[in-house]
Design an enzyme around this catalytic site. Sequence first.
Site, short mmCIF file in Angstrom:
data_model
loop_
_atom_site.label_atom_id
_atom_site.label_comp_id
_atom_site.label_asym_id
_atom_site.label_seq_id
_atom_site.Cartn_x
_atom_site.Cartn_y
_atom_site.Cartn_z
N ASP A 1 0.79 -1.25 0.00
CA ASP A 1 0.00 0.00 0.00
C ASP A 1 0.82 1.30 0.00
O ASP A 1 1.81 1.41 0.74
CB ASP A 1 -0.85 0.09 1.27
N TYR B 1 2.23 -1.11 9.92
CA TYR B 1 1.20 -1.27 8.90
C TYR B 1 0.73 0.09 8.35
O TYR B 1 1.24 1.14 8.73
CB TYR B 1 0.02 -2.08 9.47
C1 FRU Z 1 -3.84 -3.72 2.73
C2 FRU Z 1 -3.22 -4.12 4.08
C3 FRU Z 1 -3.61 -3.14 5.17
C4 FRU Z 1 -2.50 -3.31 6.16
C5 FRU Z 1 -1.31 -3.49 5.25
C6 FRU Z 1 -0.23 -4.41 5.76
O1 FRU Z 1 -3.12 -4.22 1.66
O2 FRU Z 1 -3.56 -5.43 4.42
O3 FRU Z 1 -4.90 -3.37 5.71
O4 FRU Z 1 -2.36 -2.21 6.99
O5 FRU Z 1 -1.81 -4.01 4.03
O6 FRU Z 1 0.84 -4.43 4.88
#
Ligand code: FRU
Length: 471
Positions: A40, A99
């Site tokens: 992300d 995250y």
């Molecule tokens: C979306 C996700 C988020 C999380 C992150 C972890 O792709 O699963 O919900 O914060 O990626 O990498």
Amino acid sequence: MNKTEYLNRLDEQKKIQELMKGDKYTLNFHLIPPSGWLNDPNGLCQFNGVNHIYYQYTPFNATWGMKLWGHYTTKDWITYKEYEPFIFSDIEDDRDGVYSGSAFIKNNEFYFYYTGNVKHTDKKYDYISAGREQNTILIKSKDGFTYKEKKTLLKNIDYPKNMSCHVRDPQIFEKNDNYYMVLGARDLDDVGCILIYQSKDLENWDYHMTLTTPEKFGYMWECPNIIEISGQTFLICCPQGVEQQGIDYANIYQCGYFPLELDLEKKEYKFGDFIELDRGFDIYAPQTFLDENNRRILIGWMGIPDADYTNQPTIDKGWQHALTLPRELKANGKKIYQLPLEEYKKLRGEVQKTLDCSAKNVELNFEFTTCKNFNLTLRDSISLTYDGYIFTLDLEKCGFGRKIRSVKLKNLIDIQIFLDNSSIEIFLNSGEKVFTSRCYSKNLEANPKFYGEYTLNDFKWYELKKFEILK
Ligand code: FRU
């Protein structure tokens, strides 16, 4: 992985980068990880003319792993600077991953909010109802590069009692002298939803309300963004657990938006119908921000979690995934239109008018007077067809597991296509529908072949130059 561990492994990165140099599928005008894995986009913002693009990053492993926030900046969207990761995993509250999250700028200061992931291993857990912490953590920074401390704002116990352990991906907005934090969540009945918290000072947050659809729409909603475009409110989010219906919801997880009526004071809301933001194979976790010119810009992850696309060819070269082209969002009533951010035009070479196009990285523009049907092949392995009702992208020959995606479309007025070495982005009707996908053709020359019943008002193409990435 804390900073010292990261610095001690930089030799590994050099080796991966040697492999990447020889990879014909590295991208030229899209951001990819310096090495390893990217997912992300995070913390998107512009401050004193500089756009910051942070992202979920696993530097030494191309197939997922411990998440940090990688960091690029750009002033012009053409020249980029690569920095060492901005947030490392170095406290108990983020020990299993930094995250996703976002940035909010107030009084010349960056407020970064992210989810600190913790997975307990002392016994067996399902990691849904127990065993996982998702801590909402704040970092304040004067420059977007350095900070003094991490402050945990919310822990599982601060989320409503009916929530599972999956609550994450904070986004902040300001409305009527209040700040609001939006979090993606899964409740204990496996219903996907959004939590909203309220604050007066960006540090102390009170639970405000939960949003969900009248009928269950998936079990988990990730990466929410509540935004307003031309007076219309939208909730962009990524619902997981929605079943495919005909040609709709064809990806494993969804990425789209609900037009929303939201009265934060009365705590009342009403959802419009969910619309897929992109009809391609590789789109997830988009994030938006307002730049200093008040443009609403979206960047997505050109990838998707848990898809069974097989043996992606870049993995052997030590890297995987990319970000989409940045796109400017416009609203047309309750619909979002997306167009590539103007600045990419600086990558264009001379305008070309013939279909004879052997370049590899190109932008192709078709403008129709009439269009009944057509068949367009690119690179001898990518096929785009239109039959007057349905537009289809077929990647069977070069998708490595990606096959067919379609969308209903009554009229086709224009098509804009971007081909990078291993990606295609297709914008139909000036951004009304978009298809974003990775693709791995043997022969990368565009080589368009176009047949059908149509009349063209205009056709042109441009070769596109490479981004410059400074270290
Ligand atoms: C979306 C996700 C988020 C999380 C992150 C972890 O792709 O699963 O919900 O914060 O990626 O990498």
